[in-house]
Scaffold this motif. Structure first.
Motif, mmCIF file in Angstrom:
data_model
loop_
_atom_site.group_PDB
_atom_site.id
_atom_site.type_symbol
_atom_site.label_atom_id
_atom_site.label_comp_id
_atom_site.label_asym_id
_atom_site.label_seq_id
_atom_site.Cartn_x
_atom_site.Cartn_y
_atom_site.Cartn_z
ATOM 1 N N LEU A 10 0.827 -1.210 0.000
ATOM 2 C CA LEU A 10 0.000 0.000 0.000
ATOM 3 C C LEU A 10 0.861 1.260 0.000
ATOM 4 C CD1 LEU A 10 -2.734 -1.212 2.449
ATOM 5 C CD2 LEU A 10 -3.121 -0.490 0.098
ATOM 6 N N SER A 11 1.912 1.270 0.789
ATOM 7 C CA SER A 11 2.812 2.424 0.827
ATOM 8 C C SER A 11 3.382 2.713 -0.553
ATOM 9 C CB SER A 11 3.969 2.175 1.796
ATOM 10 O OG SER A 11 3.519 2.179 3.111
ATOM 11 N N GLU A 12 3.773 1.665 -1.240
ATOM 12 C CA GLU A 12 4.365 1.813 -2.569
ATOM 13 C C GLU A 12 3.366 2.417 -3.560
ATOM 14 O OE1 GLU A 12 6.010 -1.280 -5.870
ATOM 15 O OE2 GLU A 12 6.720 -1.590 -3.804
ATOM 16 N N VAL A 13 2.144 1.926 -3.545
ATOM 17 C CA VAL A 13 1.122 2.425 -4.476
ATOM 18 C C VAL A 13 0.759 3.879 -4.168
ATOM 19 C CG1 VAL A 13 -1.289 2.175 -5.169
ATOM 20 C CG2 VAL A 13 0.182 0.174 -5.058
ATOM 21 N N PHE A 14 0.519 4.181 -2.900
ATOM 22 C CA PHE A 14 0.096 5.534 -2.530
ATOM 23 C C PHE A 14 1.230 6.551 -2.617
ATOM 24 C CE2 PHE A 14 -3.653 3.350 -1.263
ATOM 25 C CZ PHE A 14 -4.663 4.298 -1.308
ATOM 26 N N ALA A 15 2.484 6.106 -2.533
ATOM 27 C CA ALA A 15 3.633 7.008 -2.634
ATOM 28 C C ALA A 15 3.709 7.673 -4.004
ATOM 29 C CB ALA A 15 4.923 6.259 -2.332
ATOM 30 N N GLU A 16 3.060 7.091 -5.002
ATOM 31 C CA GLU A 16 3.018 7.705 -6.338
ATOM 32 C C GLU A 16 2.249 9.026 -6.323
ATOM 33 O OE1 GLU A 16 1.876 5.084 -9.535
ATOM 34 O OE2 GLU A 16 2.682 3.355 -8.444
ATOM 35 N N TYR A 17 1.445 9.256 -5.278
ATOM 36 C CA TYR A 17 0.595 10.452 -5.206
ATOM 37 C C TYR A 17 1.034 11.415 -4.116
ATOM 38 C CZ TYR A 17 -1.857 7.316 -8.175
ATOM 39 O OH TYR A 17 -2.148 6.450 -9.195
ATOM 40 N N GLY A 18 2.092 11.079 -3.366
ATOM 41 C CA GLY A 18 2.589 11.969 -2.330
ATOM 42 C C GLY A 18 3.261 11.208 -1.207
ATOM 43 N N THR A 19 3.452 11.908 -0.112
ATOM 44 C CA THR A 19 4.137 11.330 1.039
ATOM 45 C C THR A 19 3.167 10.532 1.900
ATOM 46 O OG1 THR A 19 5.645 13.210 1.072
ATOM 47 C CG2 THR A 19 5.523 11.885 3.071
ATOM 48 N N VAL A 20 3.471 9.268 2.088
ATOM 49 C CA VAL A 20 2.657 8.400 2.934
ATOM 50 C C VAL A 20 3.184 8.507 4.358
ATOM 51 C CG1 VAL A 20 1.941 6.021 3.383
ATOM 52 C CG2 VAL A 20 2.164 6.838 1.020
ATOM 53 N N SER A 21 2.328 8.979 5.263
ATOM 54 C CA SER A 21 2.721 9.138 6.668
ATOM 55 C C SER A 21 2.572 7.843 7.451
ATOM 56 C CB SER A 21 1.867 10.205 7.344
ATOM 57 O OG SER A 21 1.934 11.410 6.648
ATOM 58 N N ARG A 22 1.501 7.098 7.153
ATOM 59 C CA ARG A 22 1.206 5.889 7.931
ATOM 60 C C ARG A 22 0.264 4.990 7.147
ATOM 61 N NH1 ARG A 22 -2.125 6.046 13.551
ATOM 62 N NH2 ARG A 22 -2.694 3.877 13.527
ATOM 63 N N VAL A 23 0.428 3.690 7.327
ATOM 64 C CA VAL A 23 -0.485 2.694 6.751
ATOM 65 C C VAL A 23 -0.913 1.777 7.888
ATOM 66 C CG1 VAL A 23 -0.741 0.782 5.141
ATOM 67 C CG2 VAL A 23 0.632 2.763 4.490
ATOM 68 N N GLN A 24 -2.227 1.586 8.013
ATOM 69 C CA GLN A 24 -2.761 0.696 9.042
ATOM 70 C C GLN A 24 -3.591 -0.385 8.354
ATOM 71 O OE1 GLN A 24 -5.331 2.643 11.838
ATOM 72 N NE2 GLN A 24 -5.606 0.799 13.052
ATOM 73 N N VAL A 25 -3.210 -1.638 8.570
ATOM 74 C CA VAL A 25 -3.912 -2.783 7.987
ATOM 75 C C VAL A 25 -4.504 -3.598 9.136
ATOM 76 C CG1 VAL A 25 -3.693 -4.833 6.532
ATOM 77 C CG2 VAL A 25 -2.277 -2.822 6.054
ATOM 78 N N PRO A 26 -5.800 -3.410 9.428
ATOM 79 C CA PRO A 26 -6.427 -4.161 10.528
ATOM 80 C C PRO A 26 -6.421 -5.669 10.268
ATOM 81 C CG PRO A 26 -7.784 -2.304 9.874
ATOM 82 C CD PRO A 26 -6.727 -2.457 8.830
ATOM 83 N N MET A 27 -6.127 -6.414 11.321
ATOM 84 C CA MET A 27 -6.100 -7.871 11.224
ATOM 85 C C MET A 27 -7.273 -8.460 12.008
ATOM 86 S SD MET A 27 -3.459 -8.171 9.408
ATOM 87 C CE MET A 27 -2.447 -9.603 9.422
ATOM 88 N N ASP A 28 -7.795 -9.573 11.534
ATOM 89 C CA ASP A 28 -8.864 -10.278 12.220
ATOM 90 C C ASP A 28 -8.281 -10.955 13.460
ATOM 91 O OD1 ASP A 28 -10.470 -12.937 12.693
ATOM 92 O OD2 ASP A 28 -11.812 -11.589 11.618
ATOM 93 N N ARG A 29 -8.899 -10.756 14.609
ATOM 94 C CA ARG A 29 -8.374 -11.319 15.863
ATOM 95 C C ARG A 29 -8.387 -12.838 15.871
ATOM 96 N NH1 ARG A 29 -11.944 -7.531 19.561
ATOM 97 N NH2 ARG A 29 -10.938 -5.577 19.073
ATOM 98 N N GLU A 30 -9.399 -13.432 15.265
ATOM 99 C CA GLU A 30 -9.535 -14.884 15.323
ATOM 100 C C GLU A 30 -8.681 -15.608 14.299
ATOM 101 O OE1 GLU A 30 -13.600 -16.162 15.420
ATOM 102 O OE2 GLU A 30 -14.131 -14.638 16.896
ATOM 103 N N THR A 31 -8.649 -15.097 13.062
ATOM 104 C CA THR A 31 -7.919 -15.794 12.002
ATOM 105 C C THR A 31 -6.494 -15.293 11.825
ATOM 106 O OG1 THR A 31 -8.625 -14.269 10.264
ATOM 107 C CG2 THR A 31 -10.065 -16.169 10.731
ATOM 108 N N GLY A 32 -6.219 -14.069 12.265
ATOM 109 C CA GLY A 32 -4.887 -13.498 12.101
ATOM 110 C C GLY A 32 -4.608 -12.968 10.709
#
Length: 104
Positions: A17-39
């Motif tokens: 995601l950082s790589e794709v969005f960096a084409e449009y500017g500075t990426v400050s943070r990427v958050q990828v939520p994970m499922d608690r049960e499946t991981g």
């Protein structure tokens, strides 16, 4: 600035995601939520950009775009609503002897 990115492949990483969005500017943070049960990731993420102009450019370019076999849903993230189901207080009166309908 926060962008919601939905309909992601479960194989996507924060680095992807950082790589794709960096084409449009500075990426400050990427958050990828994970499922608690499946991981595994839940199929959506949040990306923060340095400015609103960069955010707008990324949204315009990527919303509806096909990436990793999926049509992305990209828009400005809505503020999180505090709907915590574990709130305290309230209750339904169970076990409250002062409200007992039984009289001796």
């Amino acid at each position: 600035m926060s962008i919601y990115v939905g309909n992601l492949s479960y194989e996507v990483t924060s680095d992807d995601l950082s790589e794709v969005f960096a084409e449009y500017g500075t990426v400050s943070r990427v958050q990828v939520p994970m499922d608690r049960e499946t991981g595994r990731m839940r199929g959506f993420a949040f990306v923060e950009m340095a400015s609103e102009a960069e955010e707008a450019a990324a949204i315009a370019a990527l919303d509806g775009a096909e990436w990793m076999g999926r049509d992305l849903k990209v828009n400005k993230a809505k503020p999180r609503e505090n709907n915590n189901k574990r709130s305290s207080g309230g209750g339904g009166g169970w076990g409250d002897s002062s409200r007992s309908s039984r009289r001796n």
